[in-house]
Design an enzyme around this catalytic site. Structure first.
Site, PDB file in Angstrom:
ATOM      1  N   CYS A   1       0.838  -1.187   0.000  1.00 42.85           N
ATOM      2  CA  CYS A   1       0.000   0.000   0.000  1.00 42.85           C
ATOM      3  C   CYS A   1       0.876   1.240   0.000  1.00 42.85           C
ATOM      4  O   CYS A   1       1.698   1.425  -0.877  1.00 42.85           O
ATOM      5  CB  CYS A   1      -1.009  -0.007   1.141  1.00 42.85           C
ATOM      6  SG  CYS A   1      -0.321  -0.254   2.782  1.00 42.85           S
ATOM      7  N   ARG A   2       0.739   2.112   0.996  1.00 40.44           N
ATOM      8  CA  ARG A   2       1.381   3.419   0.887  1.00 40.44           C
ATOM      9  C   ARG A   2       2.780   3.483   1.463  1.00 40.44           C
ATOM     10  O   ARG A   2       3.532   4.405   1.188  1.00 40.44           O
ATOM     11  CB  ARG A   2       0.538   4.470   1.611  1.00 40.44           C
ATOM     12  CG  ARG A   2      -0.766   4.704   0.916  1.00 40.44           C
ATOM     13  CD  ARG A   2      -1.663   5.543   1.779  1.00 40.44           C
ATOM     14  NE  ARG A   2      -2.928   5.758   1.106  1.00 40.44           N
ATOM     15  CZ  ARG A   2      -4.052   6.082   1.730  1.00 40.44           C
ATOM     16  NH1 ARG A   2      -4.057   6.208   3.041  1.00 40.44           N
ATOM     17  NH2 ARG A   2      -5.146   6.261   1.049  1.00 40.44           N
TER      18      ARG A   2
END
Lengths: 222, 222
Positions: free
Chosen positions: B180-181
DNA sequence: ACATGATTCAATATATCAATTGAATGATCA
DNA sequence: TGATCATTCAATTGATATATTGAATCATGT
């Protein structure tokens, strides 16, 4: 549509901000740069930074609380040091961002530094290669006590203020590289400028001792 | 004995402090992390961060004044982006210092993250190697608009909130890597945990998309 | 135990920062 | 041109950070 961040994520950012805040002060950054040279006591740091002892102490404690530096007691004094080599990286990327992005810094660099050093500075790897071939004389122009706390392996110590009267110690024809505390430490600039005036072939190491050490390159220390 | 620092040195540190101050705020750090995904408008950022639009705008302007982000106009909106890839490095070392040094962060990590992911996360290089051999399914669990702004080359987009109803799209026997981030984004943790409950062999990518991109590894973006 | 010296603490005044509100821009589209 | 929408500005309030001062700790050496 996107939701507001969840609690643990926010707490984590709050913690990162705590570390960033520790760096968000001119004087603490200066103390960190001094500590990047090696362990130091409070009074020494106060003198070097030009801050009062109490103020220095408070800044150092701030840095310690946030985990950026650590301290140990030795006799009646307390010695501070960087907590971690990653701190050097952090300071270095801070510098890079400032250097690449901040117009004011550009102006300062252009006005104050560039004119002093028209020759390209030499990089770490390049210097190491040439040192191995014995082609180069490396001079550490920081004060003697910083040299003895740790220096590039094979460098000789000629503090800037002694440079003029110790020129005869320097082999005349070989190329000279001078270094000091880091890319924005002025001592190496001054040294190179002086040496060139005297006819030496001198250049500046692009980085300083902290970066050299942090990159795992050969050093001699206590 | 040592003298107090000279003027240009002090000015330079003052400038570094300006950049550090720009980072010294929880919300600005969050905005920077969001911007590390790609260009975004003010309102989007306000929504994602949970801040008011005016407040978001002021923080963004602060970041722009200090040279950490840049902005361009597109039609009636203003798109912000990180000024420089070095900013990613800066954020990343800030994270490392926080992670390695701050007791509070350790506690948070232990409590919230570790228990969610007992398996070791996979590193960038390792993942790249295995992707090249076609051994692995890579899932981007960020929201769809972040995926379309840029993602790891070869990854498929299954936003976390759609994961449960899209399990049949995932090849059953192959190993899965979710990302993800960034290392402290929780979405990949959740995804891995869910996938394992359903019998998949899932792991988490140690870093997130910003680090991947910043390392120069293959991406697909607009 | 006591004096010493290095460091830290506590309290204060000043300066700087952050969130909120409502109004003002400035580019677009009808 | 005027309406609209995204963004920014300006002013206020409350919160936080900084330097200074003088007193308090705490290990050491006599």
């Amino acid at each position: 549509m996107a939701s507001t961040p969840d609690l643990p994520t926010r707490l984590l950012f709050a913690q990162f901000a705590v570390v960033a805040k520790a760096l968000a002060n001119e004087h603490r950054l200066m103390l960190l740069q001094l500590l990047a040279q090696g362990e130091r006591g409070v009074e020494t740091l106060a003198e070097m930074s030009g801050l009062s002892v109490a103020n220095t102490s408070q800044h150092l404690q701030h840095l310690r609380r946030t985990g950026v530096v650590t301290a140990r007691r030795q006799g009646k004094r307390i010695l501070y040091r960087l907590a971690d080599d990653v701190v050097v990286t952090l300071l270095s990327s801070l510098r890079q961002v400032a250097e690449r992005n901040v117009a004011e810094v550009q102006r300062l660099l252009d006005g104050y530094f560039r004119e002093r050093d028209s020759l390209e500075p030499i990089g770490r790897e390049e210097l190491l290669k040439r040192m191995r071939r014995g082609m180069i004389t490396v001079i550490d122009v920081r004060p003697a006590e910083e040299f003895s706390a740790g220096h590039i392996a094979g460098a000789i110590s000629i503090p800037l203020e002694q440079l003029k009267r110790r020129l005869r110690e320097i082999p005349p024809r070989r190329e000279i590289v001078a270094y000091c505390r880091g890319p924005y430490c002025l001592m190496a600039y001054e040294a190179v400028s002086e040496l060139r005036r005297r006819g030496f072939r001198a250049r500046r190491l692009k980085e300083g001792y902290p970066e050299w050490k942090s990159a795992g390159l050969p050093v001699e220390d206590k």
